[in-house]
Design an enzyme around this catalytic site. Structure first.
Site, PDB file in Angstrom:
ATOM      1  N   CYS A  73       5.431   7.599   0.897  1.00 32.35           N
ATOM      2  CA  CYS A  73       4.138   6.988   1.313  1.00 32.35           C
ATOM      3  C   CYS A  73       4.371   5.633   2.041  1.00 32.35           C
ATOM      4  O   CYS A  73       3.523   5.313   2.882  1.00 32.35           O
ATOM      5  CB  CYS A  73       3.646   6.457  -0.070  1.00 32.35           C
ATOM      6  SG  CYS A  73       4.372   5.370  -1.138  1.00 32.35           S
ATOM      7  N   HIS A 112       3.276   3.239  -5.185  1.00 35.33           N
ATOM      8  CA  HIS A 112       2.236   3.754  -3.956  1.00 35.33           C
ATOM      9  C   HIS A 112       1.601   2.946  -3.355  1.00 35.33           C
ATOM     10  O   HIS A 112       1.169   1.912  -4.010  1.00 35.33           O
ATOM     11  CB  HIS A 112       1.573   4.731  -4.686  1.00 35.33           C
ATOM     12  CG  HIS A 112       0.746   5.531  -3.964  1.00 35.33           C
ATOM     13  ND1 HIS A 112       1.538   6.366  -2.937  1.00 35.33           N
ATOM     14  CD2 HIS A 112      -0.494   5.855  -3.646  1.00 35.33           C
ATOM     15  CE1 HIS A 112       0.676   7.207  -2.170  1.00 35.33           C
ATOM     16  NE2 HIS A 112      -0.650   6.688  -2.739  1.00 35.33           N
ATOM     17  N   ASP A 127      -5.684   7.896   2.460  1.00 35.64           N
ATOM     18  CA  ASP A 127      -4.168   7.958   1.937  1.00 35.64           C
ATOM     19  C   ASP A 127      -3.602   9.202   2.565  1.00 35.64           C
ATOM     20  O   ASP A 127      -3.855  10.382   1.868  1.00 35.64           O
ATOM     21  CB  ASP A 127      -4.129   8.128   0.436  1.00 35.64           C
ATOM     22  CG  ASP A 127      -2.642   8.102  -0.299  1.00 35.64           C
ATOM     23  OD1 ASP A 127      -1.969   7.874   0.480  1.00 35.64           O
ATOM     24  OD2 ASP A 127      -2.719   7.807  -1.216  1.00 35.64           O
TER      25      ASP A 127
END
Length: 284
Positions: A73, A112, A127
């Site tokens: 991420c 995250h 995202d």
């Protein structure tokens, strides 16, 4: 420092299989996010090979676009934020606590990162770096819900004060996840976050901890996934799973060469025999 030249944006679009950048609209955001997740694999191979995970703009562009690799991420959403800026969509990072497959009441660290985008006078969640499933863009509104082509739905809920926390939930079939999800037709927590300001050094700290803490999930073995047009493909350890709307295929890979071929054919990640041997997945 980020180079926002049109050449970089063109190279990114080519990596995603797009002829041109989409417009800076909600539909354009949805198109770009889906193309990104289908083209750029979520993976932690460099973590396992003890290579530094750099999350500055130049490093992630070189790795994910120029070298055709994937990342997790902190890499994925750094690249995504830069490219969104180049098409005219302003974003800022948010740190989130993954909740997928964790016990009720357990509070984990903020490992995250996602993006908060501003579009046409509304705030949106963007995202491109959640490896567990495909999370579509959602407006920052309590109860916002969106379906995806894999048959799942995602929902955003405002949990309220004192932290002003929000929660992303998923309802769908386990076959179109990376396997961490429980069997669930109903809503299951994915991650929670608040809107607190995040500095680059906050991201550097979270990235370093995620990549080096001995008990980190990302040091336990390969975690690889990619979105399919109507499904999901994942490689966790030596187990390959492919899911399309309730139809799941699971296969255990028995040799390093079989594993290396699956990485190349299913995820577009080409590794050398020495790199695969360095992962210590199979007895020599």
């Amino acid at each position: 420092m980020k180079d926002s030249s049109p050449t970089r944006l063109a190279a990114y679009c080519a990596r995603l299989g797009l002829d041109a950048p989409p417009p800076p609209t909600p539909d354009g955001l949805a198109l770009l996010q889906r193309a990104h997740r289908q083209a750029i694999t979520f993976e932690n191979i460099d973590v396992l090979l003890c290579r530094p995970i750099l999350i500055d703009s130049q490093a992630v562009f070189a790795k994910l676009v120029e070298r055709g690799r994937g990342g997790y991420c902190f890499e994925q959403n750094r690249l995504y934020a830069d490219m969104l800026a180049d098409i005219g969509i302003a974003t800022r990072p948010l740190l989130a606590r993954p909740r997928l497959a964790l016990p009720e009441g357990f509070t984990g660290p903020r490992t995250h990162v996602l993006l908060l985008a501003e579009l046409e006078g509304r705030l949106w969640l963007a995202d491109a770096g959640f490896g567990g499933s495909f999370v579509p863009p959602l407006p920052l509104e309590d109860g916002a819900e969106e379906a995806t082509p894999d048959g799942a739905r995602h929902r955003l809920r405002y949990l309220g004060e004192p932290q002003g926390e929000w929660l992303i939930e998923r309802a769908g079939q386990r076959e179109t996840t990376d396997g961490r999800a429980l069997e669930h037709g109903d809503w299951q927590a994915q991650y929670s976050f608040d809107l607190a300001h995040v500095e680059q050094m906050d991201l550097e700290q979270a990235n370093h901890w995620t990549a080096t803490w001995p008990a980190s999930r990302f040091l336990a073995g390969p975690i690889v996934s990619r979105v399919l047009p109507a499904g999901f493909v994942a490689l966790t350890g030596t187990t390959l799973t492919i899911g399309r709307k309730g139809v799941g295929e699971r296969r255990d890979l028995g040799t390093g060469e079989e594993w290396r071929i699956a990485m190349a054919e299913m995820f577009g990640i080409r590794l050398s025999e020495d790199e695969v041997a360095g992962l210590a997945l199979f007895p020599r």
